[in-house]
Design an enzyme around this catalytic site. Sequence first.
Site, PDB file in Angstrom:
ATOM      1  N   SER A 172       0.830  -1.194   0.000  1.00  0.00           N
ATOM      2  CA  SER A 172       0.000   0.000   0.000  1.00  0.00           C
ATOM      3  C   SER A 172       0.873   1.256   0.000  1.00  0.00           C
ATOM      4  O   SER A 172       1.638   1.476  -0.939  1.00  0.00           O
ATOM      5  CB  SER A 172      -0.974  -0.047   1.172  1.00  0.00           C
ATOM      6  OG  SER A 172      -1.975   0.934   1.044  1.00  0.00           O
TER       7      SER A 172
ATOM      8  N   ASP B  92     -10.187  -5.685  -3.257  1.00  0.00           N
ATOM      9  CA  ASP B  92      -9.603  -4.610  -2.453  1.00  0.00           C
ATOM     10  C   ASP B  92     -10.507  -3.381  -2.530  1.00  0.00           C
ATOM     11  O   ASP B  92     -10.772  -2.857  -3.614  1.00  0.00           O
ATOM     12  CB  ASP B  92      -8.211  -4.282  -3.005  1.00  0.00           C
ATOM     13  CG  ASP B  92      -7.404  -3.370  -2.105  1.00  0.00           C
ATOM     14  OD1 ASP B  92      -7.985  -2.460  -1.492  1.00  0.00           O
ATOM     15  OD2 ASP B  92      -6.175  -3.564  -2.048  1.00  0.00           O
TER      16      ASP B  92
ATOM     17  N   HIS C  14      -7.419  -5.992   0.910  1.00  0.00           N
ATOM     18  CA  HIS C  14      -6.242  -5.170   1.174  1.00  0.00           C
ATOM     19  C   HIS C  14      -5.483  -5.604   2.429  1.00  0.00           C
ATOM     20  O   HIS C  14      -4.476  -4.998   2.778  1.00  0.00           O
ATOM     21  CB  HIS C  14      -6.703  -3.708   1.341  1.00  0.00           C
ATOM     22  CG  HIS C  14      -5.610  -2.687   1.174  1.00  0.00           C
ATOM     23  ND1 HIS C  14      -4.983  -2.447  -0.037  1.00  0.00           N
ATOM     24  CD2 HIS C  14      -5.039  -1.826   2.069  1.00  0.00           C
ATOM     25  CE1 HIS C  14      -4.090  -1.484   0.105  1.00  0.00           C
ATOM     26  NE2 HIS C  14      -4.089  -1.095   1.371  1.00  0.00           N
TER      27      HIS C  14
END
Length: 280
Positions: free
Chosen positions: A146, A225, A258
């Site tokens: 991320s 996600d 995620h």
Amino acid sequence: MAAEILQQHRVHGGTLSYARHASGATGTPMRFSFFQPAGEGPFPVLIWLSGLTCTEENFTTKAGAYAAAARHGVAIAAPDTSPRGEGVADDPAYDLGQGAGFYVDATEAPWAAHFRMESYVTADFLAVLEESFPVDPARRSVFGHSMGGHGALTLALRHPQLFRSVSAFAPISSPTQCPWGEKAFLAYLGEDRTAWAEHDAALLIEAGAAKGRFDDILVDQGTADSFLEGQLKPELLEAACAKAGQKLTLRMQAGYDHSYFFMTSFIDDHVAWHAERLSA
């Protein structure tokens, strides 16, 4: 300055250390974790950069990377995601301030005094690893998740002499074109978007920053996600690589989100992928 070892744990035949050292870049104590496989070394080392709200500990307890690292004889080091402590600027929001350093050197008040995470990771952190642990500075790679995926990509592109390979999980592919990045860059770097572009992986690759430097870039992205469309935008990274002639292995993993559940499902692939390049 050598690292101060705070805790150690035996894991997969190796040793996991939690450590602290003084950083000249941030002007603060900085914490990190370090996994050393069995043996004497010097070991190739993977630098892991974590995402928003994370510390040096999240990866150690959730990613499940150390079994693969032990098999391949690779060390893994994970710094904290920002400076912290009394007198360090912060923000009530999770996506700015402490825990959200974005791996850039801030130029704007109140952040510029301590938020110098690019200089920290690429200089102070690597130096303390070499001083305190048996790592081989000629065999070093970087990966992340991320915000940390953004950091891994941009630091590898901006400092290719430091890293043999780079990969990412669900990276913020073009922070100049998403809310997380726009908010952070405006706060840390000011209103000049030309400065922002120097920390945008898609724009850097499109401008030729990866040319002749990395044989491939590995990215895993979950199709479930919740940040995929609004924040991560892997299609921008894919388009930039296609335009620049940079090989990109983008794996869209069906049904994954995620979280660290996603990462732990594919972390062995990344460790093995880097280990192959570190042993070449």
